[in-house]
Design a protein around this motif. Structure first.
Motif, mmCIF file in Angstrom:
data_model
loop_
_atom_site.group_PDB
_atom_site.id
_atom_site.type_symbol
_atom_site.label_atom_id
_atom_site.label_comp_id
_atom_site.label_asym_id
_atom_site.label_seq_id
_atom_site.Cartn_x
_atom_site.Cartn_y
_atom_site.Cartn_z
ATOM 1 N N GLY A 80 -3.249 -19.132 -3.544
ATOM 2 C CA GLY A 80 -2.072 -18.450 -3.012
ATOM 3 C C GLY A 80 -1.135 -17.881 -4.048
ATOM 4 N N ARG A 81 -1.500 -17.997 -5.333
ATOM 5 C CA ARG A 81 -0.618 -17.542 -6.415
ATOM 6 C C ARG A 81 -1.301 -16.444 -7.208
ATOM 7 N NH1 ARG A 81 0.376 -21.771 -10.978
ATOM 8 N NH2 ARG A 81 -1.314 -20.595 -11.951
ATOM 9 N N GLU A 82 -0.523 -15.488 -7.663
ATOM 10 C CA GLU A 82 -1.059 -14.422 -8.490
ATOM 11 C C GLU A 82 -1.556 -15.002 -9.829
ATOM 12 O OE1 GLU A 82 3.226 -14.875 -9.712
ATOM 13 O OE2 GLU A 82 2.027 -15.092 -7.901
ATOM 14 N N PRO A 83 -2.535 -14.364 -10.492
ATOM 15 C CA PRO A 83 -2.954 -14.839 -11.813
ATOM 16 C C PRO A 83 -1.778 -14.798 -12.791
ATOM 17 C CG PRO A 83 -4.543 -13.280 -10.927
ATOM 18 C CD PRO A 83 -3.335 -13.208 -10.031
ATOM 19 N N ASN A 84 -1.645 -15.840 -13.583
ATOM 20 C CA ASN A 84 -0.582 -15.910 -14.595
ATOM 21 C C ASN A 84 -1.204 -15.912 -15.987
ATOM 22 O OD1 ASN A 84 1.316 -18.163 -12.517
ATOM 23 N ND2 ASN A 84 1.622 -15.991 -12.778
ATOM 24 N N TRP A 85 -0.615 -15.135 -16.921
ATOM 25 C CA TRP A 85 -1.158 -15.081 -18.286
ATOM 26 C C TRP A 85 -0.531 -16.135 -19.198
ATOM 27 C CZ3 TRP A 85 2.766 -13.982 -21.691
ATOM 28 C CH2 TRP A 85 3.843 -13.214 -21.224
ATOM 29 N N ARG A 86 0.458 -16.843 -18.740
ATOM 30 C CA ARG A 86 1.040 -17.998 -19.430
ATOM 31 C C ARG A 86 1.591 -18.902 -18.348
ATOM 32 N NH1 ARG A 86 -0.179 -19.376 -24.724
ATOM 33 N NH2 ARG A 86 -1.869 -19.699 -23.264
ATOM 34 N N ASN A 87 2.075 -20.072 -18.735
ATOM 35 C CA ASN A 87 2.799 -20.923 -17.797
ATOM 36 C C ASN A 87 3.845 -20.057 -17.089
ATOM 37 O OD1 ASN A 87 5.238 -22.641 -17.086
ATOM 38 N ND2 ASN A 87 3.770 -24.236 -17.588
ATOM 39 N N CYS A 101 7.041 -30.804 -5.914
ATOM 40 C CA CYS A 101 7.357 -31.495 -4.655
ATOM 41 C C CYS A 101 8.480 -30.777 -3.917
ATOM 42 C CB CYS A 101 7.745 -32.939 -4.952
ATOM 43 S SG CYS A 101 8.334 -33.868 -3.513
ATOM 44 N N ASP A 102 9.602 -30.569 -4.576
ATOM 45 C CA ASP A 102 10.778 -30.022 -3.894
ATOM 46 C C ASP A 102 10.741 -28.507 -3.752
ATOM 47 O OD1 ASP A 102 11.974 -32.467 -3.319
ATOM 48 O OD2 ASP A 102 12.862 -32.608 -5.303
ATOM 49 N N THR A 103 9.764 -27.856 -4.401
ATOM 50 C CA THR A 103 9.546 -26.431 -4.148
ATOM 51 C C THR A 103 8.356 -26.220 -3.213
ATOM 52 O OG1 THR A 103 8.193 -26.297 -6.164
ATOM 53 C CG2 THR A 103 10.509 -25.663 -6.347
ATOM 54 N N ASP A 104 7.757 -27.310 -2.754
ATOM 55 C CA ASP A 104 6.615 -27.245 -1.825
ATOM 56 C C ASP A 104 5.534 -26.326 -2.390
ATOM 57 O OD1 ASP A 104 5.195 -27.854 0.484
ATOM 58 O OD2 ASP A 104 6.035 -26.182 1.607
ATOM 59 N N GLU A 105 5.211 -26.528 -3.677
ATOM 60 C CA GLU A 105 4.377 -25.556 -4.392
ATOM 61 C C GLU A 105 3.002 -25.357 -3.754
ATOM 62 O OE1 GLU A 105 2.645 -24.681 -8.860
ATOM 63 O OE2 GLU A 105 4.591 -25.631 -8.578
ATOM 64 N N GLU A 106 2.364 -26.419 -3.335
ATOM 65 C CA GLU A 106 1.003 -26.271 -2.811
ATOM 66 C C GLU A 106 0.970 -25.420 -1.542
ATOM 67 O OE1 GLU A 106 -2.560 -28.988 -3.456
ATOM 68 O OE2 GLU A 106 -1.567 -29.845 -1.692
ATOM 69 N N ASP A 107 1.986 -25.525 -0.709
ATOM 70 C CA ASP A 107 1.986 -24.833 0.579
ATOM 71 C C ASP A 107 2.951 -23.658 0.646
ATOM 72 O OD1 ASP A 107 0.085 -26.651 1.695
ATOM 73 O OD2 ASP A 107 1.693 -28.112 1.957
ATOM 74 N N LEU A 108 3.679 -23.401 -0.440
ATOM 75 C CA LEU A 108 4.644 -22.303 -0.434
ATOM 76 C C LEU A 108 3.943 -20.958 -0.260
ATOM 77 C CD1 LEU A 108 7.623 -21.341 -0.990
ATOM 78 C CD2 LEU A 108 6.925 -21.106 -3.383
ATOM 79 N N ILE A 109 4.506 -20.122 0.583
ATOM 80 C CA ILE A 109 4.000 -18.762 0.777
ATOM 81 C C ILE A 109 5.094 -17.792 0.340
ATOM 82 C CG2 ILE A 109 3.210 -17.052 2.462
ATOM 83 C CD1 ILE A 109 2.149 -19.360 4.158
ATOM 84 N N ALA A 110 4.754 -16.906 -0.574
ATOM 85 C CA ALA A 110 5.710 -15.915 -1.057
ATOM 86 C C ALA A 110 4.933 -14.694 -1.505
ATOM 87 C CB ALA A 110 6.544 -16.473 -2.209
ATOM 88 N N GLU A 111 5.597 -13.541 -1.512
ATOM 89 C CA GLU A 111 4.926 -12.291 -1.898
ATOM 90 C C GLU A 111 4.401 -12.386 -3.326
ATOM 91 O OE1 GLU A 111 5.827 -7.476 -2.111
ATOM 92 O OE2 GLU A 111 7.311 -8.845 -1.262
ATOM 93 N N VAL A 112 5.214 -12.920 -4.242
ATOM 94 C CA VAL A 112 4.777 -13.190 -5.615
ATOM 95 C C VAL A 112 5.113 -14.654 -5.860
ATOM 96 C CG1 VAL A 112 4.922 -12.492 -8.035
ATOM 97 C CG2 VAL A 112 5.324 -10.802 -6.242
#
Length: 311
Positions: free
Chosen positions: A285-292, A39-50
Motif C-alpha cells: 500500500g506504500r509507494e516505493p521509497n529510495w531511502r527511509n 502503532c499510532d499512525t496505523d501504518e499497516e492499515d493506513l490508506i493514503a494517496e501517497v
C-alpha cells in the motif's frame, strides 16, 4: 507530558520492544501522552494517496509538540529514521533519552575515547543515556526438561525488562523542554556532510559549492580532539547554515547524517540529499521509497549526479 518513542520498526521484535516500552510509559502518564510510530499512525492499515509522505507528516506533526523523546538504539547500524527523529528533537530543545542493550562501545581510533554509539553526534545530543550491556543473572530455578537455551532466553528477557524499567523512571526525570533559540541561517553558507560509505569524500560535494561562490563548512567531529565537542559544533553549524548538502549513500543513511537532516528540518534549513545509486524499499500500500521515508520526505532536493549538485 508528551513522550515520543522512536524505534526501528521493520521487524516484529523491534516493534514488540517499543510497544513494551510504550505500555510501561502509558501506565505512568496515560496513553494519550505516549506516541508510538507505526502503532499510532496505523501504518499497516493506513490508506493514503501517497502513504509514505502521509506517514512522514503524521510523525512530524507529533515531533513538533513533544516534552520528551525516548529512542531505542541497538548495534553499530543505527536506524536512520530514528536518528533523523533524534536530530529533530535535539534541534527543537526537546530532552532526549537514549536506550541501548548493545554490549559494544565505539571509538574513532584504536586508542580513542569510547563512545556508546558509532557517531559522536548521537552521544552529544543526548540528555541521558541508559546502557544495559549485560545479560540478566542466571535463573535460580531450573524447570525439568528445560534446555540451556531456555535459560539464555530468560537472561535476555530479564536484561530487556531491566532496561525498560530503568528507561521509564529516567524519562520521568528529564528536564522540561528548553525555550528554543532561533538560529540565524547565514546566506550562502552550506554545510557539507559526506558519507563514510563512499570513496569520493567531502570535496566531491564541496567543490561545486565553492565554485558557485558559497561558503562551505565541513564536519569537525571526526577529526576534533574532543569528538563530542566537535559534534556539537557540527550541529550548531548545520542548524545555522542556509543549506545542508548531505551524501546519503550507503546501505542506509549514516546515523550522524540522518541526525543532521532532522535537525536541519526543525531549523528551517534547506536540505539536499546526494544519492547516485538508488535502491528502493517496498511495503504493501506504500509507494516505493529510495531511502527511509523520514529521510526521503525531509529533504527538499534529491541529487543524482555532480551536475545536479552544481545546478
Amino acid at each position: 507530558m508528551s513522550i515520543y518513542v522512536a524505534h526501528r520498526l521493520f521487524a516484529a521484535h523491534d516493534r514488540a520492544l517499543a510497544a513494551a516500552l510504550a505500555e510501561r510509559l502509558a501506565a505512568k502518564v496515560g496513553t494519550e501522552r505516549v506516541f508510538l510510530p507505526f502503532c499510532d499512525t496505523d501504518e499497516e492499515d493506513l490508506i493514503a494517496e501517497v502513504k509514505g509522505r502521509r506517514l512522514f507528516e503524521l510523525d512530524r506533526d507529533r515531533l513538533g509538540c513533544l516534552d520528551a523523546m525516548v529512542a531505542l538504539l541497538h548495534g553499530p547500524s543505527l536506524d536512520d529514521g530514528v536518528c533523523m527523529e533524534i536530530g529533530y528533537a535535539a534541534a527543537s530543545s526537546i530532552p532526549v533519552l537514549l536506550l541501548t542493550t548493545d554490549f559494544q562501545t565505539y571509538s574513532l581510533s584504536k586508542d580513542g575515547a569510547h563512545l556508546d554509539f558509532p557517531d559522536p553526534l548521537i552521544q552529544a545530543v543526548a540528555n541521558h543515556i541508559i546502557r544495559m550491556p549485560r545479560l540478566g543473572p542466571p535463573s535460580s530455578s531450573h524447570q525439568q526438561g528445560a534446555t540451556h537455551y531456555a535459560g539464555f532466553l530468560s537472561r535476555n528477557l530479564s536484561q530487556v525488562d531491566a532496561a525498560l524499567d530503568t528507561a521509564v523512571e529516567a524519562v520521568l526525570g528529564l528536564p522540561a523542554p528548553a525555550l528554543r533559540s532561533t538560529a540565524h541561517n547565514e546566506d550562502c553558507l552550506v554545510y557539507v556532510e559526506g558519507s563514510p560509505y563512499t570513496a569520493w569524500g567531502h570535496d566531491y560535494l564541496a567543490r561545486p559549492c565553492l565554485d558557485a561562490g558559497h561558503r562551505v563548512v565541513l564536519p569537525r567531529r571526526f577529526t576534533a580532539t574532543d569528538p563530542t565537542a566537535g559534534a556539537l559544533d557540527d550541529l550548531t553549524a548545520a542548524c545555522g547554515a542556509s543549506r545542508l548538502l548531505t551524501d546519503v549513500s550507503g546501505p542506509e543513511t549514516p546515523p550522524g547524517t540522518a541526525l543532521l537532516i532532522g535537525a536541519a528540518l526543525a531549523s528551517d534549513v534547506r536540505i539536499a540529499a546526494f544519492h547516485p545509486h538508488l535502491t528502493y524499499t517496498h511495503a504493501s500500500g506504500r509507494e516505493p521509497n529510495w531511502r527511509n521515508l523520514m529521510i526521503q520526505y525531509a529533504v527538499h532536493a534529491h541529487l543524482k549526479d555532480r551536475e545536479a549538485v552544481q545546478a
